[in-house]
Design an enzyme around this catalytic site. Sequence first.
Site, short mmCIF file in Angstrom:
data_model
loop_
_atom_site.label_atom_id
_atom_site.label_comp_id
_atom_site.label_asym_id
_atom_site.label_seq_id
_atom_site.Cartn_x
_atom_site.Cartn_y
_atom_site.Cartn_z
N CYS A 29 0.84 -1.20 0.00
CA CYS A 29 0.00 0.00 0.00
C CYS A 29 0.88 1.26 0.00
O CYS A 29 1.74 1.43 0.86
CB CYS A 29 -0.92 0.00 1.21
SG CYS A 29 -1.90 1.51 1.31
N HIS B 123 2.52 -6.16 -7.75
CA HIS B 123 2.02 -5.04 -8.55
C HIS B 123 3.23 -4.42 -9.25
O HIS B 123 4.19 -4.03 -8.58
CB HIS B 123 1.32 -4.04 -7.61
CG HIS B 123 0.78 -2.84 -8.30
ND1 HIS B 123 0.15 -1.82 -7.62
CD2 HIS B 123 0.75 -2.47 -9.61
CE1 HIS B 123 -0.22 -0.88 -8.49
NE2 HIS B 123 0.13 -1.25 -9.69
C1 LIG Z 1 -9.96 1.58 -4.70
C2 LIG Z 1 -8.72 0.76 -4.49
C3 LIG Z 1 -8.45 0.23 -3.25
C4 LIG Z 1 -7.31 -0.55 -3.03
N1 LIG Z 1 -7.10 -1.12 -1.81
C5 LIG Z 1 -6.08 -2.02 -1.66
C6 LIG Z 1 -5.96 -2.79 -0.47
O1 LIG Z 1 -6.76 -2.68 0.47
N2 LIG Z 1 -4.91 -3.67 -0.39
C7 LIG Z 1 -4.00 -3.82 -1.41
O2 LIG Z 1 -3.09 -4.65 -1.31
N3 LIG Z 1 -4.12 -3.11 -2.55
C8 LIG Z 1 -5.14 -2.25 -2.70
N4 LIG Z 1 -5.30 -1.61 -3.90
C9 LIG Z 1 -4.38 -1.91 -5.00
C10 LIG Z 1 -4.94 -3.03 -5.87
O3 LIG Z 1 -5.06 -4.23 -5.14
C11 LIG Z 1 -4.04 -3.28 -7.10
O4 LIG Z 1 -2.76 -3.62 -6.65
C12 LIG Z 1 -3.94 -2.06 -8.01
O5 LIG Z 1 -5.19 -1.45 -8.19
C13 LIG Z 1 -3.34 -2.43 -9.37
O6 LIG Z 1 -4.11 -3.41 -10.00
P1 LIG Z 1 -5.17 -3.04 -11.17
O7 LIG Z 1 -4.43 -2.28 -12.21
O8 LIG Z 1 -5.70 -4.36 -11.65
O9 LIG Z 1 -6.22 -2.19 -10.52
C14 LIG Z 1 -6.41 -0.78 -4.11
C15 LIG Z 1 -6.68 -0.23 -5.35
C16 LIG Z 1 -7.81 0.52 -5.56
C17 LIG Z 1 -8.09 1.09 -6.94
#
Ligand SMILES: Cc1cc2nc3c(=O)[nH]c(=O)nc-3n(C[C@H](O)[C@H](O)[C@H](O)COP(=O)(O)O)c2cc1C
Length: 331
Positions: free
Chosen positions: A102, A171
């Site tokens: 995070c 990520h």
């Molecule tokens: C609204 C939102 C909330 C998120 N909350 C968390 C979380 O609680 N824990 C975490 O590990 N990553 C969190 N992330 C990151 C996502 O798990 C992910 O790593 C990131 O969005 C990239 O993936 P994507 O491109 O498929 O969205 C969050 C992302 C978004 C957009």
Amino acid sequence: MVKIDNIELPDFPLLLAPMEDVSDPPFRALCKEQGADVVYTEFVSSEGLIRNAAKSVMKLDIYEKERPVGIQIFGANLDSMLQTIDIVEKSKPDIIDINFGCPVKKVVSKGAGAGILKDICLMEKLTAEMVKRTNLPITVKTRLGWDHDSIRIVEVAERLQDVGCKAISIHGRTRAQMYKGNADWKPIAAVKNNPRMHIPVFGNGDVDSPEKAAEMRDSYGLDGAMIGRASIGNPWFFKQVKHYFKTGTYLPPISLEERVEAARRHLQMSIDWKGETLGVFETRRHYTNYFKGIPHFKEYRTKMVTSDKPEDVFATFDEVLDKFSGYEFTV
Ligand SMILES: Cc1cc2nc3c(=O)[nH]c(=O)nc-3n(C[C@H](O)[C@H](O)[C@H](O)COP(=O)(O)O)c2cc1C
């Protein structure tokens, strides 16, 4: 077949990413129904949990129908994290995931989340102690590194594996990048290609089309994809990807009727879980995404997000069905 400890998953599983304020039980249930192979909770604060904070405790609610499910926790204090394991175990998740990714300042400033990427020895130690504390599989979600100059993800992943971490989701951005630029999957592939790695390596970041998921599988050779933003307002994304994998073609766009039905069920599940007031309030943020693209929708959207009574929101869904019947979505 891919295995997280003893949990058997199909080839190239699709994982619903942990997302604060998004991946709560109703949303996870919808994604599971539409093909997600593993779902993760929103992140839960270890400091909140050991102090019995209501918001943290509520995030531990999981349901049989969503298994396998991972509860994700974050923190930087070993004692708190160990106590958290004991509390989380009582909810009987299939997996406990540690958030080492995070990027948010208030998390990072306490050394938690991606903050730990500045102290790999502590990251290793926390993981090792947590693995020893529980029989449940411990997995880790992290980023490439703190910043571009400190990317050591191949070594980090190996060290986490060596202390008993059972899978790693990466990520493809650094903390410094936050969400900017494009996710870089090459360093994730380097983790996977390390001959010493034997635990699953899941790729995360920017998988927003079936083609991208296929690229992650075929060109980068990763073990599965963790999907976040592409699923918001589109829990069907998982089945769209799986259909593409199987046939090389796209599913027809999701109809208005299916979208209304999903919104309806989402609201009903939220009410059943949190009660009317919170259920109505917390589902509001999803409606824009379910109905994205419909022209002249503002009046209906406003009603959905301002009505306090479930019956008024349900009535608006009926109006939407009437008014926009036959509207063709593109995805
Ligand atoms: C609204 C939102 C909330 C998120 N909350 C968390 C979380 O609680 N824990 C975490 O590990 N990553 C969190 N992330 C990151 C996502 O798990 C992910 O790593 C990131 O969005 C990239 O993936 P994507 O491109 O498929 O969205 C969050 C992302 C978004 C957009």
